[in-house]
Enzyme design. Structure first.
Site, PDB file in Angstrom:
ATOM      1  N   TYR A 104     138.288 -61.722  10.694  1.00  0.00           N
ATOM      2  CA  TYR A 104     137.700 -60.493  10.162  1.00  0.00           C
ATOM      3  C   TYR A 104     136.448 -60.759   9.334  1.00  0.00           C
ATOM      4  CZ  TYR A 104     141.775 -57.832  11.696  1.00  0.00           C
ATOM      5  OH  TYR A 104     142.763 -57.236  12.443  1.00  0.00           O
TER       6      TYR A 104
ATOM      7  N   LYS B 165     150.745 -68.607  13.253  1.00  0.00           N
ATOM      8  CA  LYS B 165     150.708 -69.067  14.644  1.00  0.00           C
ATOM      9  C   LYS B 165     150.344 -70.558  14.636  1.00  0.00           C
ATOM     10  CE  LYS B 165     151.173 -67.928  18.963  1.00  0.00           C
ATOM     11  NZ  LYS B 165     152.463 -67.485  19.506  1.00  0.00           N
TER      12      LYS B 165
ATOM     13  N   ASP C 263     154.767 -64.293  16.056  1.00  0.00           N
ATOM     14  CA  ASP C 263     155.238 -63.370  17.111  1.00  0.00           C
ATOM     15  C   ASP C 263     156.737 -63.139  16.981  1.00  0.00           C
ATOM     16  OD1 ASP C 263     154.988 -66.066  17.702  1.00  0.00           O
ATOM     17  OD2 ASP C 263     154.959 -65.806  19.858  1.00  0.00           O
TER      18      ASP C 263
ATOM     19  N   ASP D 134     147.307 -57.699   9.244  1.00  0.00           N
ATOM     20  CA  ASP D 134     146.842 -56.349   9.572  1.00  0.00           C
ATOM     21  C   ASP D 134     147.804 -55.719  10.582  1.00  0.00           C
ATOM     22  OD1 ASP D 134     145.282 -54.110   9.821  1.00  0.00           O
ATOM     23  OD2 ASP D 134     143.790 -55.035  11.123  1.00  0.00           O
TER      24      ASP D 134
END
Ligand code: NAD
Length: 482
Positions: free
Chosen positions: A133, A180, A213, A237
């Site tokens: 971002y 991740k 995930d 987010d």
């Protein structure tokens, strides 16, 4: 009850756009009725500021007010079409380095969801200024785009300490670091590594790591297991919105943006232009954000009083706004507000008993954070080239280019997969290749002359877009394998 001696705390109020002014007025009415010792400084930001030609969407007076008060309650802001691409929200967050986004996710009485009765009650802490971002993007070729994912050790430490501080302030016991790291070992892996190191310093807190995930999956399957979660910007987010969906959606979701210089409290929803000016907007999300603000400024008693009145109102289910009322029973914002005010002083059994303390925010010195390594080696360079040829043909021209240079071509990759030397597989090819060149022997100096020579040689036959040095810090590879 507030004590008569309490000094009034100045707070910058930015009503914002669309339904913003309506939900702000409603929230201020409830706070006033509950006796919150707050003095508002109203300030402008959003659509009107853009129309006045202020590129950042917030005039200097607004920034000065925030710098003075350090506390903001904010309505939703719009970026009108045709007035630049920058959002005033992002500008405010960046100007005051509000690096932590805190989103409580708690079941509300009377708000029916598929998860009602499960006791969902956790907090998502999201890093707010780093990661993809940061918006550092470059087209590599006319058909290939790149976005840099920048993650810093100090950024990971800051957000983890904030998550720990939130846990301590609310008497929570567990922090889940969700990353991740299995795929992005250096960037996401940094939050895992630093997170685990930092959380080990808090013996009162359990901590665990979860692949992000699976964390999304677990939030849906068994959301009651979470207490505080911490994530990098984009993951946070997405998962904070998912989490809001578990307990009634964005319309009732509060948030805080925290940093050293300022704390900004806002509803998660936008300006709802379809219902703006109609007097029917639901102020619950901004009111819940204001409760976070009251606790931030230390007014725990008023926050508790309002929270109980709100919960009683929601539990009774009378006089709710249209978005949360039963079909055909919605009332105007003003009626809902009156009901909450009338319920001040009543106690709800649905509010979890929590000993709130102020969030102990660490102040981070304004210095350039520098991390030394005891050894550094430059071992090669990745050169990103554009080519419409096949990997074997590219390898021939690149090897010829490297002939007589300080480097050997060792690998060509396409979007992360090795395509030369051929190791089988069926990689789909696009005109963007990473060519890995390793130094034949360690460079004598800083290696710049050798790299420049190599780039000139490659440039005669290929368009190259950028390079990445291949380094080793403290004896460990500081780059990913193919
Ligand atoms: P939105 O949240 O404004 O609206 C989504 C839906 O939820 C609409 O149906 C709306 O009517 C409803 N809704 C939202 N808040 C409500 C409330 N308090 N009471 C009753 N119903 C409510 O999202 P959007 O339509 O995507 O965005 C509208 C504008 O808001 C855009 O300009 C966007 O950029 C801006 N926005 C600002 C912020 C912010 O300032 N933090 C956040 C999101 C969107």
């Amino acid at each position: 009850m507030p004590t008569a001696t309490r000094a009034r705390t100045k707070v910058t109020a930015i009503p914002g756009d669309g339904i913003g002014p309506e939900v702000m007025r409603a929230t201020q009415q409830v706070l006033a009725a509950a006796g919150a010792e707050v003095e508002w400084e109203e300030a402008l930001a959003g659509a009107e500021a853009f129309r006045r030609g202020i590129a950042a969407g917030a005039p200097q007076e607004t920034l000065d007010s925030i710098a003075r008060t350090g506390v903001v309650l904010k309505g939703p802001l719009e970026t009108p079409v045709g007035y630049g691409e920058k959002s005033a929200n992002v500008a405010l967050r960046k100007t005051f380095e509000m690096y932590g986004n805190v989103r409580p996710v708690r079941e509300l009485p009377g708000i029916r969801t598929p998860f009602s009765g499960r006791g969902v009650d956790f907090v998502v802490v999201r890093e707010n200024v780093e990661d993809v971002y940061a918006g550092i993007e470059h087209m590599q070729t006319p058909g290939v785009a790149q976005c840099l994912k920048l993650i810093t050790e100090v950024g990971c430490e800051r957000i983890t300490r904030l998550a720990a501080a939130v846990a301590q302030a609310e008497g929570r016991r567990k922090v889940t670091v969700a990353t991740k790291a299995n795929i992005m070992k250096l960037t996401e892996g940094m939050l895992k590594r630093i997170g685990e190191q930092v959380l080990a310093e808090y013996p009162g807190l359990q901590h665990e790591h979860m692949i992000v995930d699976n964390c999304a999956h677990q939030m849906v399957i068994r959301p009651e297991q979470f207490d505080v979660t911490v994530m990098t910007n984009m993951n946070g987010d997405i998962l904070s919105d998912l989490a809001a969906g578990l307990v009634g959606g964005l319309g009732v979701a509060p948030s805080a943006n925290l940093g050293d210089e300022a704390a900004m409290f806002e509803a998660v929803h936008g300006s709802a232009p379809q219902i703006a000016g109609k007097g029917v907007a639901n102020p619950t999300a901004l009111l819940l954000s204001a409760l976070m603000m009251l606790r931030h400024i230390g007014d725990f008693a008023t926050a508790r009083r309002i929270e109980h009145a709100l919960y009683v109102t929601l539990e009774e289910g009378k006089d709710l706004t249209g978005d949360i009322a039963r079909e055909g029973e919605g009332v105007p914002t003003a009626v809902y507000v009156e009901r909450i005010i009338a319920n001040l002083g009543r106690e709800s059994g649905a509010v979890p008993e929590r000993e709130y303390r102020p969030i102990a925010l660490k102040r981070w010195p304004q210095i350039t954070w520098y991390r030394a390594a005891s050894t550094r080696e430059l071992v090669g360079v990745d050169v990103f080239v554009e080519s419409e040829r096949d990997p074997r043909a590219i390898s021939i021209t690149l090897q010829a280019a490297a002939e007589g240079s300080a480097f050997d071509l060792t690998m060509i990759g396409s979007r992360g997969a090795q395509v030369w030397p051929d190791i089988g597989g069926h990689s789909f090819l696009v005109d963007h290749f990473r060519a890995r060149f390793m130094f034949k022997e360690p460079p004598k100096g800083n290696g710049i002359a050798e790299i420049t020579d190599l780039l000139q040689r490659i440039g005669r036959q290929h368009n190259w877009m950028h390079i990445e040095k291949l380094q080793r810090f403290d004896g460990a590879d500081a780059f990913s394998k193919a």
